[in-house]
Design a protein around this motif. Structure first.
Motif, PDB file in Angstrom:
ATOM      1  N   LYS A 257      73.609 -11.228  58.694  1.00 19.74           N
ATOM      2  CA  LYS A 257      73.980 -11.001  57.308  1.00 19.74           C
ATOM      3  C   LYS A 257      72.809 -10.462  56.468  1.00 19.74           C
ATOM      4  O   LYS A 257      72.981  -9.569  55.649  1.00 19.74           O
ATOM      5  CB  LYS A 257      74.479 -12.325  56.710  1.00 19.74           C
ATOM      6  CG  LYS A 257      75.090 -12.165  55.335  1.00 19.74           C
ATOM      7  CD  LYS A 257      75.614 -13.480  54.816  1.00 19.74           C
ATOM      8  CE  LYS A 257      76.130 -13.314  53.387  1.00 19.74           C
ATOM      9  NZ  LYS A 257      76.740 -14.555  52.896  1.00 19.74           N
TER      10      LYS A 257
ATOM     11  N   ASP B 240      81.354 -12.664  54.178  1.00 19.54           N
ATOM     12  CA  ASP B 240      81.094 -11.235  54.008  1.00 19.54           C
ATOM     13  C   ASP B 240      82.200 -10.397  54.678  1.00 19.54           C
ATOM     14  O   ASP B 240      82.400 -10.486  55.879  1.00 19.54           O
ATOM     15  CB  ASP B 240      79.730 -10.926  54.645  1.00 19.54           C
ATOM     16  CG  ASP B 240      79.337  -9.469  54.510  1.00 19.54           C
ATOM     17  OD1 ASP B 240      80.067  -8.714  53.855  1.00 19.54           O
ATOM     18  OD2 ASP B 240      78.288  -9.095  55.086  1.00 19.54           O
TER      19      ASP B 240
ATOM     20  N   SER C 293      81.121  -8.435  57.803  1.00 18.23           N
ATOM     21  CA  SER C 293      80.651  -9.069  59.038  1.00 18.23           C
ATOM     22  C   SER C 293      81.439  -8.496  60.214  1.00 18.23           C
ATOM     23  O   SER C 293      82.581  -8.055  60.064  1.00 18.23           O
ATOM     24  CB  SER C 293      80.838 -10.578  58.970  1.00 18.23           C
ATOM     25  OG  SER C 293      82.198 -10.908  59.106  1.00 18.23           O
TER      26      SER C 293
END
Lengths: 266, 266
Positions: free
Chosen positions: A22, A155, A158
């Motif tokens: 991330k 996210d 991702s």
């Protein structure tokens, strides 16, 4: 003419591998998407990767050739590599034909045109990337106008979310907002905010869901906060006949979204 | 009196860790389930772990005390251990209060009583453990009689499947069968076999779904084989308004299952 990279130690390979992380995504503002189908779908919506990795064996597949041409035409780079590196890039035993690196993109809340769709999806504090991707995939299927992520959500870029979305990350606009800004924007125009809740007696099949309906899904473990429920125009519940008191968040969203679709199609 | 294990090298700890591995599960015929909620649900359905690991800090939680008593009363073993070992057993940073090792169990096809439920779930060549667990969780919610796994499906006792089922592995009977045996059994009594398909014009909301309805879900990537579709009493499709031509398998199953439930409740 694509260059070749066959060394796993190549810095570009390292960069792409690091995109699973991330922090590296945040720094580079890039993300990874894999597979011919998803990359072709991205291309059709006008998203072209900065970097495209492909295996020599698939270099002459017409869809791969088209992607290579698109990437090079857009000033990106197409890179021929080995099946082994491809499978390391995607973290799968069974390597994809192509892996692409895209620039992240964002849709600001105030650019949404709520008249464009009857269904909008809203999720708050979603924790599971698979759920996020699956909700996007469902959003594509029901013709949702977008997915609005409230608060600290996982996210959407991702690898797991992109994969579970099966390309819908490129077709369904994703907006990030906080709750107050979302609510303020929502109330500047028409829109019914519907929350799934255990604190109601309204079965989800009773109401009509006028367009645009905004479907609000809560955190996987905790559901919606009380004040979020209080802000909804409508709270509904799904029948739960068994031992459990909740469904998977992506499942609950989908059952609701198809009900809204049915209600609006008459 | 529970014994203590604080060494990661303890053979019992190794055995439990190895239960994430399919081969080790197959050899030992045991599986792992985590979390107080799931283990309490298992207990309520009469499933008691052979081994129960718990952290000292939660030893006096009333539900943990009840589990320890149940395990010891059934001739199993309760083991106090460290948060660190617990988190290694469950493969999660945030350790669960308890981890249990259960004997695998199986429900033979011919012991199912189809009159006991209006909805039965059938899945063929399901590959994703998360999907399998999620389908079980949905099955619990809609009051399904069971989940029948056809052909080479992912292991329902894998850690990911058990986790995604949120305890439904213990409340929804799981049967493994091959297609021919299932079809032969199905045709010995009442039952409408409904398949989700792209090869049909029937919208899923048109038909009535008489009890018992058997909902057939195909492989994530390939859908149902042609001859499976041909054996169905009814093929239906979900509206797909976007770019994609399919939903996540667990999502499609859930949307259908809630439609069948609504149809049967009138």
């Amino acid at each position: 003419m694509p260059r070749q990279i066959t060394a796993y130690s190549n810095p570009l390979v390292k960069h792409v591998r690091d995109l699973r992380d991330k922090r590296h995504r945040r720094e580079s503002r890039q993300f990874l998407a894999e597979g011919l189908r998803i990359l072709t779908e991205a291309h059709e919506t006008g998203r072209i990767p900065r970097l495209l990795f492909f295996a020599a064996a698939s270099a002459h597949h017409p869809l791969v050739e088209r992607l290579i041409a698109a990437v090079e035409g857009a000033g990106g780079e197409a890179i021929e590599t080995t099946p082994d590196i491809l499978s390391k890039l995607s973290g799968k035993d069974n390597p994809q034909a192509v892996v692409g690196v895209f620039d992240e993109f964002a849709t600001p809340l105030d650019t949404l045109d709520r008249s464009k769709a009857g269904i909008w999806l809203v999720a708050e504090r979603l924790r599971d990337p698979g759920n996020l991707g699956t909700i996007l995939r469902t959003g594509d299927a029901v013709g949702a106008g977008g997915l609005i992520l409230i608060g600290d959500c996982v996210d959407p870029f991702s690898v797991e979310a992109v994969r579970a979305s099966m390309g819908a990350l490129f077709t369904v606009p994703v907006v990030r907002s906080d709750w107050d800004a979302f609510l303020a924007w929502l109330r500047t125009g028409p829109g019914t905010l519907v929350g799934l809740s255990l604190q109601t007696e309204h079965d989800y099949r009773e109401p009509a869901y006028p367009a645009p309906t905004f479907l609000l899904t809560g955190n996987e473990a905790q559901g919606l906060p009380e004040d979020y429920e209080a802000a909804c125009d409508l709270l509904v519940k799904l029948p739960m006949l068994g031992k459990a008191d909740s469904l998977n968040a992506a499942v609950a969203t989908a059952v609701m979204a198809y009900q809204v679709l049915a209600s609006q199609r008459g």
